[in-house]
Scaffold this motif. Sequence first.
Motif, PDB file in Angstrom:
ATOM      1  N   ASP A   4       0.808  -1.213   0.000  1.00  0.00           N
ATOM      2  CA  ASP A   4       0.000   0.000   0.000  1.00  0.00           C
ATOM      3  C   ASP A   4       0.844   1.266   0.000  1.00  0.00           C
ATOM      4  O   ASP A   4       0.297   2.363  -0.075  1.00  0.00           O
ATOM      5  N   THR A   6       2.618   4.156  -1.373  1.00  0.00           N
ATOM      6  CA  THR A   6       2.485   4.810  -2.674  1.00  0.00           C
ATOM      7  C   THR A   6       3.441   5.978  -2.848  1.00  0.00           C
ATOM      8  O   THR A   6       3.438   6.614  -3.897  1.00  0.00           O
ATOM      9  N   LYS A  65      -7.073   5.167  -4.662  1.00  0.00           N
ATOM     10  CA  LYS A  65      -5.620   5.084  -4.708  1.00  0.00           C
ATOM     11  C   LYS A  65      -5.002   5.976  -3.645  1.00  0.00           C
ATOM     12  O   LYS A  65      -4.024   5.596  -2.990  1.00  0.00           O
ATOM     13  N   LYS A  68      -5.636   4.486  -0.249  1.00  0.00           N
ATOM     14  CA  LYS A  68      -4.812   3.294  -0.076  1.00  0.00           C
ATOM     15  C   LYS A  68      -3.425   3.652   0.431  1.00  0.00           C
ATOM     16  O   LYS A  68      -2.812   2.917   1.203  1.00  0.00           O
ATOM     17  N   TYR A 128       2.190  11.593  -7.092  1.00  0.00           N
ATOM     18  CA  TYR A 128       1.309  10.979  -8.077  1.00  0.00           C
ATOM     19  C   TYR A 128       1.306  11.753  -9.386  1.00  0.00           C
ATOM     20  O   TYR A 128       1.181  11.161 -10.457  1.00  0.00           O
TER      21      TYR A 128
END
Length: 270
Positions: A4, A6, A65, A68, A128
């Motif tokens: 998880d 990220t 996302k 998460k 991201y």
Amino acid sequence: MTRDITIGQFLPGHSIMHRLDPRTKIVLTFFFIIQVFISRSAASLCFLIVLLGFLIASSQVPAGKVLKGVRPMIPVIVFTALLNIFYVSGEPVFTFFFLQITKQGLFTGFTLLVRLTALIAGCSLITYTTSLNALAAGLEQLLAPLRRIHFPVSELSMTISITLRFLPTLAEEFDRIIDAQKARGAEFNSGNPIKKIKSYFPVLLPLFMSAFRRAFELTNAIECRCYQGGKGRTKMNVLKLAPRDFCAIAFFVITFFLTIAFNYYFPAPY
């Protein structure tokens, strides 16, 4: 759980946030962090949640996302909130022996829960929507004035980008080692909490060895390419601010003062 993580993952796209200059996104991230820490009233917290939802929507990153990425930090967030619930003095609501829950503690714990969740979710948007190369270039240009005092700006920006790049790699390596140990009969989820923690000790040594091996390989690759920092280096893609960057900065300045106004006109109940 490590799947998880990220941080360091880049999701290519063409959203508004993807097209912003990396320097703008770095500055706006600091603005957002300040807004998180100054949000103390219920009104300002609601405004913070709305702002976070707007940022997620404008980035076109799936909300699942983003959430998460918050999941690995849930134990830390909940533990921090519980500490404030039990240790903040004020008007008691419930008392059990030496433990006491107060109205002020409940509000403070809830406030920390929302703020820490928003902080992690909001800060993850910059990785991201920004590639690590662009992030390093933006950070290097923002810190460029420090070169006058002989500060290693290029080396620092490269180190940060490499660190972010290898966090998901180390997480994947950790999962592989866990799977290999389970195949040999190791158990990680049985026994009391202390036994569970001790069961992870055999995993740390191969993980550190893998990290050091990757570090040595990276060092040799950098030396073979005769890397000399930012001295005399040119950029293939020169960063330039566009009108959308100034609009984004103006938007965040407005939201910053709105947060202060919400705190002033709608103060916290405790």
